[in-house]
Write an enzyme that holds these catalytic residues in place. Structure first.
Site, PDB file in Angstrom:
ATOM      1  N   CYS A  73       0.847  -1.206   0.000  1.00  0.00           N
ATOM      2  CA  CYS A  73       0.000   0.000   0.000  1.00  0.00           C
ATOM      3  C   CYS A  73       0.876   1.247   0.000  1.00  0.00           C
ATOM      4  CB  CYS A  73      -0.914  -0.005   1.218  1.00  0.00           C
ATOM      5  SG  CYS A  73      -1.832   1.539   1.395  1.00  0.00           S
ATOM      6  N   ASN A 178     -13.383  10.119  -1.460  1.00  0.00           N
ATOM      7  CA  ASN A 178     -14.173   9.062  -2.082  1.00  0.00           C
ATOM      8  C   ASN A 178     -14.007   7.835  -1.213  1.00  0.00           C
ATOM      9  OD1 ASN A 178     -14.683  10.709  -4.318  1.00  0.00           O
ATOM     10  ND2 ASN A 178     -12.879   9.954  -5.408  1.00  0.00           N
ATOM     11  N   HIS A 189      -6.716   2.302   1.640  1.00  0.00           N
ATOM     12  CA  HIS A 189      -6.231   3.033   2.812  1.00  0.00           C
ATOM     13  C   HIS A 189      -7.053   4.336   2.981  1.00  0.00           C
ATOM     14  CE1 HIS A 189      -2.694   3.630   5.576  1.00  0.00           C
ATOM     15  NE2 HIS A 189      -3.373   4.761   5.703  1.00  0.00           N
ATOM     16  N   HIS A 191      -8.131   7.743   2.962  1.00  0.00           N
ATOM     17  CA  HIS A 191      -7.475   8.950   2.458  1.00  0.00           C
ATOM     18  C   HIS A 191      -8.461   9.825   1.706  1.00  0.00           C
ATOM     19  CE1 HIS A 191      -7.570   6.611  -1.268  1.00  0.00           C
ATOM     20  NE2 HIS A 191      -7.270   7.712  -1.932  1.00  0.00           N
ATOM     21  N   GLN A 193      -8.485  13.653  -0.924  1.00  0.00           N
ATOM     22  CA  GLN A 193      -7.685  14.371  -1.910  1.00  0.00           C
ATOM     23  C   GLN A 193      -8.011  15.859  -1.844  1.00  0.00           C
ATOM     24  OE1 GLN A 193      -7.372  12.363  -5.856  1.00  0.00           O
ATOM     25  NE2 GLN A 193      -9.033  11.089  -5.095  1.00  0.00           N
TER      26      GLN A 193
HETATM   27 ZN   LIG Z   1      -2.274   1.291   3.649  1.00  0.00          ZN
END
Ligand SMILES: [Zn+2]
Length: 364
Positions: A73, A178, A189, A191, A193
């Site tokens: 990842c 998203n 993971h 996250h 943007q």
């Molecule tokens: Zn990750």
């Protein structure tokens, strides 16, 4: 406490910024050891004269990482087996320039083309795209964060909004998340943007038009403030509130489940929020996210979008708010944007907004 900020350069020159909750983390001591290809050139903006909109063409995004296994990842901290995007062995919140950006300031080969035909001007897609990692825990989610961590994320987004608003030609800074493969995420993971757009996006243009019209009609009143006040008064679509924020389903929601969370006074963008407002956001947002996941007893795919004031003309018409929505309309059914929505931009909603509000209020 304001997070402690430290900046490093990745091996291809991209910038990475740690936002730490405790001092002396020493994260910036770790260097990126990877050999990376040079970042791709800026994308191309093409003008669509039929609808008066700009379209970004970023062909290099076809090669971006797609659902890698968890031991590879790129958003996990670097460990002895895998060098990720984050050189340090741990982090709280980290932000870095996207390796496959829709907008950047990188040189365009062959210079700046000016038009494809008389009707279609073209310009480089200058701007900036960043990735925000909310936690180093690969298997977590935004909804599982503590209110203190949400505060750190809000501070990081505010910091980035201030900086990216000052970049040349940036028209609007847009932080978003998203969540879920149903939405099209390419990395599991947790996250988000941030896009710094070189042009005002179509939805913001439409909102500015409406806000301007309302201000002219009412002697300068703010449209969003009046909509929020009306929803607070009507109560039927309100999901929750605290001293500084209200969460409600818009009366004309276009998505099966949509909630907007807005501060109680006109704030233009995240940097404009006070300490108290930043602290109060997390608990309410987390409550709404838990209700989303509670609706069908499984993680809800969603898009979470911060609408901020534009940088240039029309800035004073802005009103910061978060728009959270899902395409899941039933436990095993998704809403697809088909003929009417995709071809005509005319939404037909399957869920009555008052019913959606009721379901969300009952969801925990
Ligand atoms: Zn990750």
């Amino acid at each position: 406490m304001t997070p402690i900020r430290s900046t490093v350069k990745l091996s291809d020159g991209r910038e990475l910024i740690y936002f730490d909750e405790t001092p002396d983390s020493g994260r910036s001591a770790y260097a990126d050891t990877r050999e990376l290809p040079p970042p791709p050139p800026a994308s191309q903006l093409r003008y669509d004269p039929l609808v008066d909109e700009w379209i970004a063409v970023a062909a290099h995004r076809q090669t971006r990482t797609f659902l890698p296994p968890s031991d590879a990842c790129p958003l996990c901290p670097t460990n002895s087996h895998f060098a990720s995007e984050i050189p340090a062995p741990s982090y709280d919140v980290v932000v870095f320039e996207n390796q496959f950006p829709s907008f950047s300031y990188r040189e365009v080969p062959g210079g700046d083309i000016t038009e494809l035909t008389d009707m279609v001007p073209v310009k480089p897609g200058y701007g900036r795209c960043e990735v925000v990692c909310f936690t180093s825990d690969h298997n977590s989610s935004f909804g599982a964060l503590t209110p203190a961590r949400v505060r750190t994320v809000v501070d990081a987004l505010a910091d980035r909004t201030t900086e990216m608003s000052q970049l040349p030609g940036v028209a609007q800074v847009f932080p978003f998340e998203n969540r879920g493969v149903e939405i099209g995420v390419t990395l599991h993971h947790p996250h988000g943007q941030i896009y710094a757009y070189p042009t005002v996006p179509p939805r913001t243009e439409a909102m500015l038009r409406a806000a301007r019209k309302h201000a002219e009609k009412t002697g300068g009143r703010n449209l969003y403030a009046d909509v929020l006040a009306a929803e607070q008064e009507a109560k039927v679509r309100v999901i929750g509130a605290n001293e500084h924020w209200t969460a409600y389903v818009p009366a004309a929601a276009r998505w099966p489940f949509e909630v907007q969370i807005a501060p109680h006074r006109q704030v233009l963008d995240l940097p404009g929020l006070t300490d108290d407002e930043r602290d109060a956001f997390g608990p309410l947002y987390l409550d709404v996210l838990h209700r989303f996941d509670g609706l069908f007893g499984k993680p809800m795919p969603y898009i979470s979008a911060w609408h901020q004031a534009v940088v240039g003309e029309g800035r004073d018409l802005g009103y910061l708010h978060l728009q959270l929505f899902s395409i899941r309309r039933a436990a095993d059914k998704l809403k697809y944007l088909a003929g009417s929505e995709s071809a005509m931009g005319a939404f037909v909603s399957d869920v009555v907004p008052e019913k959606a509000a009721q379901l969300l209020r009952d969801a925990i």
